[in-house]
Enzyme design. Structure first.
Site: not given
Ligand code: PGA
Length: 255
Positions: A12-14, A98, A100, A170, A176, A215, A237
């Site tokens: 997931n590049w966001k 997600h 976010e 998640e 993150g 993470s 990330g």
């Molecule tokens: P992260 O993000 O690996 O940076 O913790 C995971 C995600 O948000 O899907």
């Protein structure tokens, strides 16, 4: 990972990488994935980079996902994109729900209940994200939160299509933060999610792939993926580093 489910590693590049940067990145990543078998790999760029990414990634056998979509086919929804538009841009999957999007952009379970069947109907694989906050875990509410989200978000998906949905556990406190769930915590939550699917369909439960996200990196991936119910990873990330992401994919590969 169970032997009958192909592991999936999705990056997931966001909101990272222009189309130009994405193409350069794939130039680094794709050669590192050559010859890796027994695992599905996916990259999820910003939607505007989907066409550029899809052309290169799909030729290399790498799947392409979007990060969100609107549930309507078309209409007066300024700034939104539909399932058909994502498909036409080269995506074959879409991340939905997600944390976010839930926390920062007001994504609701009601909207997700409409998005899931819209994605499946268009032929996109939905990757539905669920997970608890740190406060909810501390209060012992993890399984209640997961139940609420899974039941509500999949309410309008027919039993016969449940097995086509990919889920991602998640925990919000692990995203993150560099603080991944322990393999035991991931296994426990993912087994709970699988039993929620089983309540709806005994056939879908062993077929559905359920990923862990939060993470994940090349150091912790192998022990998370060794858990019997963990079918892959949604990586944020660490998916932005070609060496790290390729190492995670390799750690999921089964000969
Ligand atoms: P992260 O993000 O690996 O940076 O913790 C995971 C995600 O948000 O899907």
């Amino acid at each position: 990972m169970a032997a009958d489910r192909t592991p999936l590693i999705a990056g997931n590049w966001k909101m990272h990488k222009t189309s130009t940067e994405a193409v350069a990145f794939l130039g680094e990543l794709l050669p590192r994935l050559e010859g890796v078998a027994g695992v599905e790999t996916m990259v999820c760029p910003p939607s505007i980079a989907l066409p550029a990414v899809a052309e290169l990634a799909r030729a290399a056998g790498v799947r392409v996902g979007a990060q969100n979509m609107h549930e309507a086919e078309s209409g007066a929804y300024t700034g939104e994109v539909s399932a058909a538009m994502l498909l036409d841009s080269g995506a074959d999957a879409v991340i939905l729900g997600h944390s976010e999007r839930r926390e920062l952009f007001g994504e609701t379970d009601e909207a997700l209940a409409r998005k899931l069947p819209a994605a499946l109907g268009a032929g996109l694989t939905p990757i539905l994200c669920v997970g608890e906050s740190e406060a909810q875990r501390d209060r012992g509410e993890t399984e209640d939160v997961l139940e609420r989200q899974v039941v509500a978000d999949l309410a309008a998906v027919g039993d016969e299509q449940l097995g086509d949905v990919v889920l991602a556990y998640e925990p919000i406190w692990a995203i993150g933060t560099g603080r991944n769930a322990t393999p035991g915590q991931a296994q426990e939550a993912i087994a709970a999610i699988r039993s929620l699917i089983a309540r709806r369909s005994q056939a879908a439960a062993p077929a559905a792939r359920i990923l862990y996200g939060g993470s994940v990196n090349s150091d912790n991936a192998a022990e998370l993926l060794a858990q019997p119910d963990v079918d892959g990873a949604l990586v944020g990330g660490a998916s932005l580093d070609p060496d790290g992401f390729a190492a995670i994919v390799r750690s999921a590969a089964r000969p």
